[in-house]
Design a protein around this motif. Sequence first.
Motif, mmCIF file in Angstrom:
data_model
loop_
_atom_site.group_PDB
_atom_site.id
_atom_site.type_symbol
_atom_site.label_atom_id
_atom_site.label_comp_id
_atom_site.label_asym_id
_atom_site.label_seq_id
_atom_site.Cartn_x
_atom_site.Cartn_y
_atom_site.Cartn_z
ATOM 1 N N ARG A 37 2.391 -2.019 1.788
ATOM 2 C CA ARG A 37 2.696 -0.705 1.215
ATOM 3 C C ARG A 37 1.471 0.203 1.256
ATOM 4 N N HIS A 51 1.060 1.333 4.777
ATOM 5 C CA HIS A 51 2.107 2.298 5.095
ATOM 6 C C HIS A 51 1.710 3.703 4.656
ATOM 7 N N TRP A 52 1.311 3.840 3.410
ATOM 8 C CA TRP A 52 0.992 5.178 2.898
ATOM 9 C C TRP A 52 -0.324 5.688 3.462
ATOM 10 N N ARG A 67 1.084 8.761 -3.612
ATOM 11 C CA ARG A 67 1.368 7.394 -3.191
ATOM 12 C C ARG A 67 0.182 6.780 -2.449
ATOM 13 N N THR A 115 -1.722 3.439 -4.076
ATOM 14 C CA THR A 115 -1.726 2.159 -3.352
ATOM 15 C C THR A 115 -3.119 1.745 -2.880
ATOM 16 N N GLN A 119 3.078 -7.858 0.417
ATOM 17 C CA GLN A 119 3.914 -6.665 0.296
ATOM 18 C C GLN A 119 3.104 -5.477 -0.208
ATOM 19 N N ARG A 120 2.203 -5.734 -1.160
ATOM 20 C CA ARG A 120 1.367 -4.643 -1.664
ATOM 21 C C ARG A 120 0.402 -4.152 -0.583
ATOM 22 N N THR A 135 8.175 1.356 10.566
ATOM 23 C CA THR A 135 8.414 2.084 9.323
ATOM 24 C C THR A 135 7.500 3.278 9.163
#
Length: 322
Positions: free
Chosen positions: A301, A304-305, A283, A287, A297-298, A245
């Motif tokens: 995320r 990811h960012w 973002r 985060t 999940q947090r 991702t």
Amino acid sequence: MLKLATIDRGPALSVVIVSYNTREMTLRAIETLYEHTQVTQFECIVWDNASSDGSADAIAAAFPQVRLVRSAQNLGFARANNLAAQQCCSDYLLLLNPDTELHTDAVDQLIAFARENPQAGIWGGRTIFADGSLNIASCWARPTVASLLFKATGLSTAFPRSAVFNPEAYGRWPRDSVRPVDIVVGCFLLIDRSLWHQLGGFSEKYFMYGEDADLCLRAIHLGYQPLITPKAQIVHHVGASTTVTEAKAIAVMTSRVSLVRDHWPAWQQGAGVFLMWLWSALRYLATRPFVASRDAQRRARAAHWAAVWAARKTWLRGYDQA
């Protein structure tokens, strides 16, 4: 009732599928293409981008009528399509993703629609998910200063069905009517072959993502107007060949910056690039508190960012010129 056209010089349509490690889905895409396309005479060209999952051998065994090209390396979506299209001599090219399925006569309907509306130059249909729900990603509106501002500030996420705050998604339009659009997505994109050659095919600097938007916007600049028809409906499973991702997000950010640089007036480009930076920065900051969260999940995320933000010097440059 669709009528079979008389063709004296080969098929009217060339269907190009670029495959990369999606063996079972690619086989299903080809199977349903032949099963449900009964009116249009077509050829199918599959360009395998050096898959490591046995895709090429499986396709060759199951569909000997397909023109299979085994690439020694992954050339990306744009270059692979350009090379495959060089082998075609039909009136139309249909770019079809390997993670699609036909459940109806979508290709026949799309060809009939194109013949009824030749002024469009580029045509697309309606995409749904496997459960039958609407997949809006068959088409988009072009990015603008306003749309990037709303994305950066989160308004497009907060109001996804708003034509004002999410203009790139065409608001509440359920893709159930014929409508001109800015961008037909390359998962199911039909183009007049002469226009394809006039445009020089895809710009190969767009290695992944954005090449279809660039193609359509260049066609619009020449006076064409892409159209969508709801009668041509397919299943699109979305993103099967891109599993990382962060890599996908970075490629999308890179392509969007390139679209700003390639298609916006010079006086707006700085604002567009800044808004892309702001999108990522907000973002990343939002985060940070979740880096050590108990919620998986947090944490994901946040990671990811962080990865996207860390790569900002790369994607803010956009793709290099081909």
